[in-house]
Motif scaffolding. Structure first.
Motif: not given
Ligand SMILES: [Zn+2]
Length: 543
Positions: A85, A316, A323, A358, A390, A443
């Protein structure tokens, strides 16, 4: 498709003895990262694939008159590293202009780099970077940059140095260029309260809050001109190969940038494997309603590519009000928002699409799992490789629920640079012990440092960049490396091609300047690749 690929692997192994390698690498310590984590001395490569691994004698016997030999001089070899990612294509639009501080652990060195850039710049030219670092990583002097200091160094150039997505350090020229003045209201496009001012109302040179605050500055910065995009992409790929990275899960593959990579792929010169995570998040119930019919057709564009470029999943983000903001420590997902999330996710499941979403904060992870458990009996997601990305606040019971649903975990420890604000995240030991299929990524290139050996050291020691211990949950070097290679191959749907040094798999590998398995763990981030190979060809080499 999976059966035929497995058969192909078997056939390749069976016929290996009858084939002659193009290249053999001898006298190494080859960490194959196969299922037994076996160590070999030598590797044989034919075309773009590994033909065999074994002892020097075993591999030497395979060589024919045309076989090239490469002496590893005892060096350690690992599979090409995979970041599951990283916002790689987005970075192309600025990379060549950015003054990157990833992996720079000395403030004095950062200042030297800034001075050199100022010296080379035209008067008035912007000097900037967009994240990937934090001042806490400077071992010699972990102090933020000041307005006065940046003015002294760059009196004739606007400077904007962005720490992760947390804050931006600006000098006087930059403040002026952005319309941020003493005794004047904040420019309207800046997040309310994000422009820091002293008691007298003068700007301090800091714009601070979260992604939307730093983006307001970034939006004003000049990008790489269209005619230089290809050179910028080349610089970016070179930096990735230099860091030992060969494959990438990429959220947001914009077509124009992807075309550059397609062109290189057609020419046989591409040395970065791009697996796109595509899809636009809805921002309102109206947008959700408009989007529903557009999801099923997305299935047709997945898995039409190859082991260099492909589209692999939706992501994502599904519904942008849910988010999680990067620097929040707690979320409060509302039922009406979750209903919208579920509508889209249900459609994604119904269409048989993989999802890479996410999911960061504890209550958000719980709420998403609640929705998926409602969808799953109607449209099972078990074989769709749904991924939470994440996961810094995930816990054992959530991992258990994910496993039961057949989900995977893509873990991106933002604390590598943001550790001052993100204590004890993510829970590596809990994740490892859960038995879930999980991979390690960054990320990057704004939220986090992209350098994989910084990520690996963090996972093994709990030390953020710069050395401060900010995470008590750690894992072994072996498990960290497995997550950054073989397990990541599952997240990008390439487990039959990538992730380990085994006969039949694609010959992506990295030769290291020191031994990952035996050097002190506090030195893992100092490891430098001396050679990176992609598909049996040298992509990067220290000469
Ligand atoms: Zn994200």
């Amino acid at each position: 498709m999976r059966i035929s690929a497995a058969l192909a692997l078997l056939l390749t192994a069976l016929t290996a003895s009858a084939q002659v390698p193009d290249l053999i690498l001898m006298n190494g310590k080859v960490i194959t990262v196969d299922d037994r984590f076996s160590i070999a001395q030598a590797i044989a490569i034919q075309g773009d694939r590994f033909l065999a691994t074994g002892s020097n004698e075993q591999i030497a016997r395979l060589a024919g008159p045309g076989t090239r030999r490469l002496d590893l001089h005892g060096r350690t070899v690992i599979p090409g590293l995979i970041d599951d990612h990283i916002h790689l294509l987005r970075a192309v639009s600025t990379w060549k202009r950015e003054l990157r501080f990833d992996g720079v652990y000395s403030r004095a060195q950062a200042i030297d780099m800034l001075r050199a850039r100022v010296k080379a710049a035209q008067p008035g030219e912007w000097i900037y970077n967009l994240g990937g670092w934090m001042h806490q990583q400077f071992k010699d002097n972990p102090e933020p940059f000041t307005l006065e200091e940046l003015d002294r160094i760059a009196p004739a150039n606007p400077v904007a140095l962005q720490e992760s997505y947390y804050q931006v350090f600006l000098n006087g020229r930059a403040l002026h260029a952005l319309g941020i003045e003493a005794n004047a209201p904040d420019p309207p496009d800046f997040l309310k309260g994000s422009i820091q001012r002293n008691a007298a109302g003068a700007p301090t040179g800091i714009v601070k809050s979260d992604i939307s605050a730093t983006r307001a500055v970034a939006n004003h910065l000049p990008k790489v001109p269209a005619g230089e995009l290809e050179a910028s992409a080349a610089a970016l790929v070179k930096d990735m190969n230099r860091a030992g990275l060969t494959s990438f899960g990429v959220p947001g593959c914009d077509t124009a940038t992807l075309d550059i990579f397609q062109k290189w792929h057609a020419a046989g010169t591409l040395t970065a494997r791009i697996f796109c995570i595509d899809g636009t998040a809805a921002a309102s119930p109206d947008q959700v309603a408009a989007m529903i019919d557009q999801i099923a057709p997305l299935r047709a564009r997945l898995f039409q590519g190859d082991s260099f470029i492909d589209h692999i999943s939706f992501g994502e983000s599904v519904y942008s009000p849910l988010h999680d903001p990067m620097f929040a420590l707690k979320s409060d997902p509302r039922p009406d928002q979750l209903e919208q999330w579920r509508k889209i996710a249900r459609e994604i499941a119904k269409a048989g699409l993989p999802l890479h979403v996410h999911a960061e904060l504890h209550d958000t992870i719980n709420a998403f799992l609640d929705q998926i458990e409602v969808i799953n009996p109607e449209y099972p997601i078990h074989n769709l490789r749904w991924v939470f990305a994440h996961l810094n606040q995930v816990d054992a019971s959530q991992l258990e629920r994910m496993k039961k649903l057949g989900m995977y975990a893509a873990v991106h420890p933002w604390a590598v640079i943001n550790g001052a604000f993100m204590p004890d995240m993510p829970p590596f030991k809990t994740i490892q012990e859960s038995g879930i299929t999980w991979g390690l990524g960054s990320d990057g290139t704004a939220a986090n440092d992209y350098a994989p050996f910084n990520t690996l050291q963090f996972a093994v020691t709990g030390q953020m960049a710069g050395g401060a211990k900010v995470n008590r949950q750690t894992i072994s070097r072996e498990d960290a490396l497995i997550a950054h290679t073989r397990k990541n191959a599952y997240i990008i749907f390439q487990e039959n091609n990538l992730g380990s040094i085994q006969p039949g798999k694609i010959a992506d590998l990295v030769v290291l300047d020191r031994d990952y398995l035996t050097i002190p763990a506090t030195q893992i981030h100092d490891i430098k690749p001396v050679m990176t190979m992609v598909g049996g060809r040298i992509a990067y080499e220290i000469r």
